[in-house]
Design an enzyme around this catalytic site. Structure first.
Site, PDB file in Angstrom:
ATOM      1  N   ASN A 105     -29.040   4.579  98.188  1.00  0.00           N
ATOM      2  CA  ASN A 105     -30.016   3.813  97.593  1.00  0.00           C
ATOM      3  C   ASN A 105     -30.749   4.021  96.465  1.00  0.00           C
ATOM      4  O   ASN A 105     -30.976   2.572  95.866  1.00  0.00           O
ATOM      5  CB  ASN A 105     -30.016   1.792  98.133  1.00  0.00           C
ATOM      6  CG  ASN A 105     -28.588   1.147  99.219  1.00  0.00           C
ATOM      7  OD1 ASN A 105     -27.629   1.749  98.292  1.00  0.00           O
ATOM      8  ND2 ASN A 105     -28.712   1.035 100.536  1.00  0.00           N
TER       9      ASN A 105
ATOM     10  N   ASN B 185     -35.289   1.112  98.597  1.00  0.00           N
ATOM     11  CA  ASN B 185     -34.297   0.598  97.653  1.00  0.00           C
ATOM     12  C   ASN B 185     -34.557  -0.240  96.280  1.00  0.00           C
ATOM     13  O   ASN B 185     -33.714  -0.316  95.565  1.00  0.00           O
ATOM     14  CB  ASN B 185     -33.253  -0.633  98.280  1.00  0.00           C
ATOM     15  CG  ASN B 185     -33.134  -0.786  99.865  1.00  0.00           C
ATOM     16  OD1 ASN B 185     -32.672   0.711  99.700  1.00  0.00           O
ATOM     17  ND2 ASN B 185     -32.392  -1.563 100.351  1.00  0.00           N
TER      18      ASN B 185
ATOM     19  N   HIS C 170     -35.027   9.344 107.154  1.00  0.00           N
ATOM     20  CA  HIS C 170     -35.085   8.625 105.322  1.00  0.00           C
ATOM     21  C   HIS C 170     -36.526   9.032 105.045  1.00  0.00           C
ATOM     22  O   HIS C 170     -36.040   8.511 103.936  1.00  0.00           O
ATOM     23  CB  HIS C 170     -35.240   7.322 105.394  1.00  0.00           C
ATOM     24  CG  HIS C 170     -33.913   6.399 104.573  1.00  0.00           C
ATOM     25  ND1 HIS C 170     -33.596   7.052 103.589  1.00  0.00           N
ATOM     26  CD2 HIS C 170     -33.919   4.983 104.194  1.00  0.00           C
ATOM     27  CE1 HIS C 170     -32.787   6.251 103.310  1.00  0.00           C
ATOM     28  NE2 HIS C 170     -33.065   5.154 103.194  1.00  0.00           N
TER      29      HIS C 170
ATOM     30  N   ASP D 262     -33.618  12.514 100.509  1.00  0.00           N
ATOM     31  CA  ASP D 262     -32.997  12.680 102.177  1.00  0.00           C
ATOM     32  C   ASP D 262     -31.476  12.760 101.207  1.00  0.00           C
ATOM     33  O   ASP D 262     -31.075  11.427 100.372  1.00  0.00           O
ATOM     34  CB  ASP D 262     -33.112  11.651 103.094  1.00  0.00           C
ATOM     35  CG  ASP D 262     -32.709  10.319 102.767  1.00  0.00           C
ATOM     36  OD1 ASP D 262     -31.748  10.060 103.509  1.00  0.00           O
ATOM     37  OD2 ASP D 262     -34.004   9.471 101.726  1.00  0.00           O
TER      38      ASP D 262
END
Length: 187
Positions: free
Chosen positions: A112, A66, A20, A91
């Site tokens: 997100n 997020n 991530h 990603d």
């Protein structure tokens, strides 16, 4: 003319080498290749640089994935950076591992970080460089997969692809998105 190059990721040692955080990895490598050092600033870590007559700011949001949009909006407004000069490195599970795709706009595709950027900028019309993670994980294990680390074999491949991503960032700054997409999206 200024550019904002944003690498998405999560702060903290526990996330540093996870899939991530590949956005952070790309901008870290670009900073290193250009002898730049990140400074801790509002909403993130930034490094300023120059390529020919173009200024750019690298940003690694410290807001966690997020809430990345807060950092992007703040730095774009503070530095008066036009929307077309923003590039987000992110990603992507929908792209095969280590493939790179540059797009000028598009949906958040369930990501997100991108959703929050879209909400904060009130548009999906900003460039994104998507780094493929692939989707080789068991059903229901998406979170474990993206928060897991790359295998040794993947790290070797990824290192070379991160260099190419850096070339794409440089091309985006110097030649614009269309020339960069034409040169790199075919590869």
């Amino acid at each position: 003319m200024k550019y904002l190059i944003v690498g998405l990721g999560n702060i903290g040692a526990e996330y540093a080498k996870t899939r991530h955080n590949v956005g952070f990895m790309v901008v870290d490598a670009f900073a290193e290749a250009n002898n730049l050092t990140f400074q801790d600033g509002r909403y993130g870590f930034t490094a300023e640089g120059r390529l020919k007559n173009k200024q750019f700011i690298l940003l690694k949001p410290s807001t966690y994935m997020n809430l990345s949009g807060q950092a992007v909006r703040y730095w774009a407004q503070k530095e008066k950076i036009e929307l077309e000069n923003i590039l987000v490195v992110v990603d992507d599970l929908a792209i095969p591992f280590a493939q790179l795709r540059l797009k000028g706009n598009g949906s958040a595709a369930g990501h997100n970080g991108l959703k929050n950027i879209q909400e904060n900028l009130n548009t999906d019309k900003y460039a994104r460089l998507r780094v493929g993670l692939g989707n080789d994980y068991p059903k229901g294990k998406q979170i474990e997969f993206v928060l897991g680390e790359f295998s040794d074999e993947e790290k070797t491949t990824l290192e070379e692809r991160i260099k190419v991503a850096g070339e794409m960032i440089q091309s985006f700054i110097l030649q614009g998105i269309d020339a960069t997409m034409n040169a790199y999206n075919k590869k």
